[in-house]
Design a protein around this motif. Structure first.
Motif, mmCIF file in Angstrom:
data_model
loop_
_atom_site.group_PDB
_atom_site.id
_atom_site.type_symbol
_atom_site.label_atom_id
_atom_site.label_comp_id
_atom_site.label_asym_id
_atom_site.label_seq_id
_atom_site.Cartn_x
_atom_site.Cartn_y
_atom_site.Cartn_z
ATOM 1 N N ALA B 411 0.838 -1.201 0.000
ATOM 2 C CA ALA B 411 0.000 0.000 0.000
ATOM 3 C C ALA B 411 0.874 1.253 0.000
ATOM 4 N N GLU B 412 1.934 1.215 0.804
ATOM 5 C CA GLU B 412 2.839 2.375 0.851
ATOM 6 C C GLU B 412 3.560 2.553 -0.472
ATOM 7 N N GLN B 413 3.909 1.431 -1.076
ATOM 8 C CA GLN B 413 4.592 1.461 -2.373
ATOM 9 C C GLN B 413 3.695 2.126 -3.427
ATOM 10 N N ILE B 414 2.421 1.755 -3.412
ATOM 11 C CA ILE B 414 1.480 2.333 -4.385
ATOM 12 C C ILE B 414 1.305 3.824 -4.111
ATOM 13 N N ARG B 415 1.154 4.174 -2.847
ATOM 14 C CA ARG B 415 0.940 5.584 -2.502
ATOM 15 C C ARG B 415 2.110 6.445 -3.001
ATOM 16 N N ARG B 416 3.324 5.916 -2.841
ATOM 17 C CA ARG B 416 4.515 6.689 -3.247
ATOM 18 C C ARG B 416 4.537 6.989 -4.748
ATOM 19 N N THR B 417 3.928 6.116 -5.546
ATOM 20 C CA THR B 417 3.976 6.349 -7.002
ATOM 21 C C THR B 417 3.089 7.530 -7.405
ATOM 22 N N GLY B 418 2.052 7.801 -6.616
ATOM 23 C CA GLY B 418 1.103 8.858 -6.976
ATOM 24 C C GLY B 418 0.242 8.470 -8.167
ATOM 25 N N ALA B 419 0.208 7.180 -8.471
ATOM 26 C CA ALA B 419 -0.552 6.730 -9.651
ATOM 27 C C ALA B 419 -2.058 6.786 -9.394
ATOM 28 N N GLU B 420 -2.778 7.010 -10.477
ATOM 29 C CA GLU B 420 -4.241 7.014 -10.380
ATOM 30 C C GLU B 420 -4.823 5.659 -10.774
ATOM 31 N N ILE B 421 -4.037 4.929 -11.555
ATOM 32 C CA ILE B 421 -4.470 3.580 -11.954
ATOM 33 C C ILE B 421 -3.347 2.590 -11.634
ATOM 34 N N VAL B 422 -3.706 1.530 -10.934
ATOM 35 C CA VAL B 422 -2.737 0.452 -10.669
ATOM 36 C C VAL B 422 -3.145 -0.734 -11.530
ATOM 37 N N ILE B 423 -2.230 -1.127 -12.394
ATOM 38 C CA ILE B 423 -2.508 -2.278 -13.252
ATOM 39 C C ILE B 423 -1.980 -3.539 -12.569
ATOM 40 N N SER B 424 -2.850 -4.526 -12.481
ATOM 41 C CA SER B 424 -2.441 -5.774 -11.853
ATOM 42 C C SER B 424 -3.052 -6.944 -12.634
ATOM 43 N N PRO B 425 -2.267 -7.590 -13.459
ATOM 44 C CA PRO B 425 -2.827 -8.646 -14.314
ATOM 45 C C PRO B 425 -2.941 -9.985 -13.592
ATOM 46 N N CYS B 426 -3.635 -9.985 -12.478
ATOM 47 C CA CYS B 426 -3.777 -11.212 -11.693
ATOM 48 C C CYS B 426 -5.043 -11.097 -10.865
ATOM 49 N N ALA B 427 -5.873 -12.128 -10.914
ATOM 50 C CA ALA B 427 -7.161 -12.092 -10.215
ATOM 51 C C ALA B 427 -6.964 -11.965 -8.705
ATOM 52 N N ASN B 428 -6.002 -12.729 -8.169
ATOM 53 C CA ASN B 428 -5.770 -12.663 -6.718
ATOM 54 C C ASN B 428 -5.255 -11.292 -6.302
ATOM 55 N N CYS B 429 -4.243 -10.800 -7.046
ATOM 56 C CA CYS B 429 -3.665 -9.496 -6.690
ATOM 57 C C CYS B 429 -4.726 -8.412 -6.793
ATOM 58 N N LYS B 430 -5.558 -8.504 -7.843
ATOM 59 C CA LYS B 430 -6.581 -7.473 -8.047
ATOM 60 C C LYS B 430 -7.504 -7.403 -6.841
ATOM 61 N N LYS B 431 -7.940 -8.567 -6.364
ATOM 62 C CA LYS B 431 -8.864 -8.588 -5.210
ATOM 63 C C LYS B 431 -8.178 -7.968 -3.994
ATOM 64 N N GLN B 432 -6.952 -8.395 -3.739
ATOM 65 C CA GLN B 432 -6.224 -7.882 -2.574
ATOM 66 C C GLN B 432 -5.957 -6.382 -2.721
ATOM 67 N N LEU B 433 -5.527 -5.952 -3.897
ATOM 68 C CA LEU B 433 -5.193 -4.528 -4.082
ATOM 69 C C LEU B 433 -6.439 -3.651 -3.967
ATOM 70 N N LYS B 434 -7.568 -4.142 -4.479
ATOM 71 C CA LYS B 434 -8.803 -3.359 -4.362
ATOM 72 C C LYS B 434 -9.157 -3.177 -2.882
ATOM 73 N N GLU B 435 -8.971 -4.245 -2.112
ATOM 74 C CA GLU B 435 -9.251 -4.138 -0.675
ATOM 75 C C GLU B 435 -8.248 -3.207 0.012
ATOM 76 N N LEU B 436 -7.005 -3.255 -0.442
ATOM 77 C CA LEU B 436 -5.984 -2.361 0.137
ATOM 78 C C LEU B 436 -6.305 -0.905 -0.157
ATOM 79 N N VAL B 437 -6.704 -0.645 -1.406
ATOM 80 C CA VAL B 437 -7.038 0.725 -1.817
ATOM 81 C C VAL B 437 -8.149 1.276 -0.923
ATOM 82 N N GLU B 438 -9.118 0.420 -0.638
ATOM 83 C CA GLU B 438 -10.222 0.846 0.223
ATOM 84 C C GLU B 438 -9.744 1.013 1.672
ATOM 85 N N HIS B 439 -8.971 0.057 2.126
ATOM 86 C CA HIS B 439 -8.518 0.063 3.520
ATOM 87 C C HIS B 439 -7.633 1.275 3.818
#
Lengths: 232, 477
Positions: B411-439
């Motif tokens: 989550a900290e890694q994503i925040r540091r990028t300042g990106a508006e879209i995180v691309i994750s070509p994996c069903a598991n990662c997508k679910k986890q990252l979506k929950e992280l974004v919300e959390h």
């Protein structure tokens, strides 16, 4: 004392060295057998390229060293340089290799040998210090981890003192005996402790090959345990 | 005053500690004996013994693995050091299955496997996301991911496995639907029909998904949950296949359409049988290649284990991104560079990136049409796990662990990028990252690479990407 030194230089050296060689050969054969015979044709499907490429990066691991635990990693790596070069290429040891193995190896100069010996001793002390004082490392350490480091320290320290009478508070004979006996004790320890990584390291580095699982093994395990088809 | 007797309270606390995840039939008795029995059977019939022999004699306990582990980086708990966890299994092996261990136990008060150690293992092996980042940095080459998996395998043989994984694999292997999400064939067909209609609305093209077509170039498998949760990814896949002119070269099978393989995370038996099921479907359809959608572990399990468990010549396995990149390079699909204006970053799924297999391909794809692409640090083979790897993302009851511990570094890694879209070509990662974004309330959205391609792809005879963007903006208003 002279007689003890001669004994340590002669038959004891031959026996302990043989124990080390046979012990390591045993490990080498077991590992090779398991890779070649047990895994057989499955090895041809293994991702050899990436496994070997990754293994190769560890022989000059600068890229890895800078990624974390920099001090410990750097001293570990440098320690191995001394620990390999000094025992094998020291002028006084060359005579032993020639006598016992008939090998005629080139010798390193005394100045370089002294530097590498002191440097290796320094590295061992740093590694010991870090194992004691870095919490996460202490949490993992067992008595054997300290014991082996100290055992590697002995032949280097005694060897240096024996060859530098000015720094040696003891007699040459006693120091030489300590040097020989500690080195020979190490020979015996090598195949039976984690020092066996002299050989096993190369197999560990390609242990990615073990992802080539044995077909049908899961079924056999299940049948052995449940006496029926596997539980889902 | 509490009405619960003190004794029961203690029991409740103990139970909670013993199994941090739900288990179908919690094992309570003779766990030490059962563990050793299972371990013995595994050693007898598999090839793990020489590996363990080798690791036992070379584990340096240098702690490089600790500093690379995203879980340890958050907890600083020695029990989360990969080498510590690995040594739980190695110590057990040494003590009970080697002559040296037996000999030592005759003379000293040596290691003994206890109920407490089993508790530590069943917790520890599922606090590891099996991302294998530590493996890359182990100077001795110890594959902690493989040992974690072996530990989980032994535990599973005595019935200790998260219920979520067990129920899924049971349905996949023995259920009527043969997939982890229990999607029946009728529902699949409905979903595909729905996707066709969506594609018609969005792109203006008439497509009918190829179902059970014989002798096609590619047989397609995705994480079956994509049919429920990621329609845009699937539409992106379809758009690429349509635009490239390969629409009549692929098919989806209806006997098995799930690429998920949780066996990769905990069991040799499940891994092998799920792979065989996948191969059987390609055999049935007389397909030539296996094409895996956006899923890291589905790709890795098929790519690495189809050759292992195939009788005869194995089917070549491709990840969809490899296919898409090939189409771009050959000029068979065109992506509009003016559509995606947001800052985009890319998350490398561990299962396809750690080995170096899929690292450059997605970047080449993204850079071909995303003007504002930013990398995470570190990235590629060294990237951090999303925190839901190793099957953990499917275990809902450890959500807090996934959010507050395993996924925190990401989550900290994503925040540091300042990106508006995180691309994750994996069903598991997508679910986890979506929950992280919300959390963590991160100002970005998570999507698959083909979701983004769907926005930018130009298909002759279809609505232009600019036109679609305008329509989407109007719809959003």
């Amino acid at each position: 004392m002279e007689a003890w030194i001669d004994f340590a230089k002669g038959p004891l050296f031959a026996v302990t060295f043989l124990i080390m060689i046979l012990g390591l050969a045993r490990l080498l054969i077991i590992q090779l057998y398991n890779l070649i015979i047990s895994k057989g044709g499955r090895l041809k499907n293994a991702p050899w390229k990436s496994i070997l490429k990754d293994a190769a990066t560890w022989f000059f691991p600068v890229k890895h060293l800078i990624k974390g635990t920099v001090i410990f990693s750097a001293f570990s790596f440098l320690f191995h340089i001394g620990v390999i070069i000094v025992p094998v290429f020291l002028a006084d040891h060359i005579v032993l290799w020639e006598n016992f193995l008939g090998a005629n190896l080139p010798a390193i100069g005394q100045g370089l040998a002294d530097f590498l010996t002191l440097f290796t001793i320094g590295c061992i002390l740093v590694l010991l210090f870090m194992r004691i004082f870095v919490r996460r490392q202490r949490a993992m350490s067992k008595p054997m981890d300290y014991f082996l480091l100290v055992m590697v320290l002995f032949p280097f320290l005694s060897g240096y003192l024996a060859s530098h009478p000015g720094s040696n508070p003891f007699t040459w004979e006693s120091m030489m005996l300590v040097h020989l006996l500690s080195a020979e004790f190490l020979f015996v320890l090598i195949p039976f402790t984690k020092l066996a990584h002299i050989v096993l390291y190369f197999f560990d580095r390609i242990s990615g090959l073990h992802w080539q699982l044995r077909p049908g093994a899961g079924d056999r395990v299940a049948k052995a345990l449940f006496d029926e088809e596997a539980r889902v | 005053m509490s009405t619960i007797p003190e004794e029961s309270k203690v029991q409740v606390i103990k139970e909670k500690k013993r199994y941090p995840y739900y288990i179908e039939n919690p094992v309570e008795e003779n766990r030490v004996e059962r563990f050793l029995e299972a371990f013995a059977a595994v050693l007898k019939y598999t090839d793990y013994k020489p590996l363990l022999d080798s690791y036992c004699n070379s584990s340096a306990k240098c702690n490089r693995c600790a500093v690379t582990c995203p879980v340890f980086q958050v907890t600083h708990d020695p029990r989360d050091i990969p080498c510590y966890r690995t040594n739980l299994l190695l110590d057990t092996y040494k003590r009970y299955f080697t002559i040296g261990g037996w000999f030592k136990s005759r003379f000293t008060n040596t290691f003994e496997l206890t109920e407490e150690i089993i508790d530590e293992m069943l917790d520890g092996f599922y606090r590891c996301t099996a991302c294998r980042r530590c493996t890359r940095e182990c100077p001795m080459g110890v594959d902690h991911g493989m040992i974690t998996r072996l530990g989980r395998y032994i535990l599973s043989l005595m019935g200790i496995v998260p219920k979520a994984l067990q129920v899924s694999t049971r349905e996949q292997l023995e259920g009527e639907t043969h997939n982890t999400s229990q999607i029946p064939k009728a529902a699949l067909l409905n979903t595909l029909e729905f996707l066709s209609e969506e594609l018609k609305d969005m792109l203006g093209i008439e497509v009918e998904f190829p179902i059970d077509k014989m002798e096609r170039e590619y047989v397609f498998f995705c994480a079956v949950s994509d049919y429920l949760l990621e329609p845009e990814t699937l539409m992106g896949n379809a758009a690429v296949l349509y635009a490239s002119g390969d629409w009549d070269k692929w098919t989806i099978g209806t006997c098995n359409y799930d690429g998920i393989n949780y066996g990769l995370f905990y069991s040799d038996w499940h891994l092998e049988n799920i792979i065989k099921q996948l191969i059987a479907e390609v055999d049935r359809l007389k397909g030539k290649n296996i094409l895996i959608g956006e899923c890291g572990h589905a790709s890795r399990s098929a790519h690495d284990f189809v050759p292992v468990f195939s009788n005869g010549k194995p089917y070549p396995v491709f990840n969809f991104m490899e296919y898409t990149l090939q189409c771009i390079r050959e000029g068979r699909i065109k992506l509009n560079r003016d559509i995606v204006t947001e800052k985009v970053t890319y998350h490398d799924p561990c299962n396809i990136a750690r080995s170096g297999w899929i690292v450059d391909q997605p970047r080449e794809i993204l850079k071909s049409f995303v003007p504002d692409f930013v990398e995470m640090t570190p990235n590629g083979q060294d990237n951090y796990c999303c925190g839901g790897g190793g099957g953990l993302v499917s275990v809902d009851e450890i959500h807090d662990f996934r959010m507050n511990i395993a996924g925190k570094v990401k989550a900290e890694q994503i925040r540091r990028t300042g990106a508006e879209i995180v691309i994750s070509p994996c069903a598991n990662c997508k679910k986890q990252l979506k929950e992280l974004v919300e959390h963590y309330d991160l100002p970005c959205q998570v999507m698959g690479i083909h979701d983004l391609i769907l926005k930018a792809i130009e298909i002759p005879g279809a609505k232009s990407a600019a036109e679609r963007k305008e329509e989407a903006a109007m719809f959003a208003m």
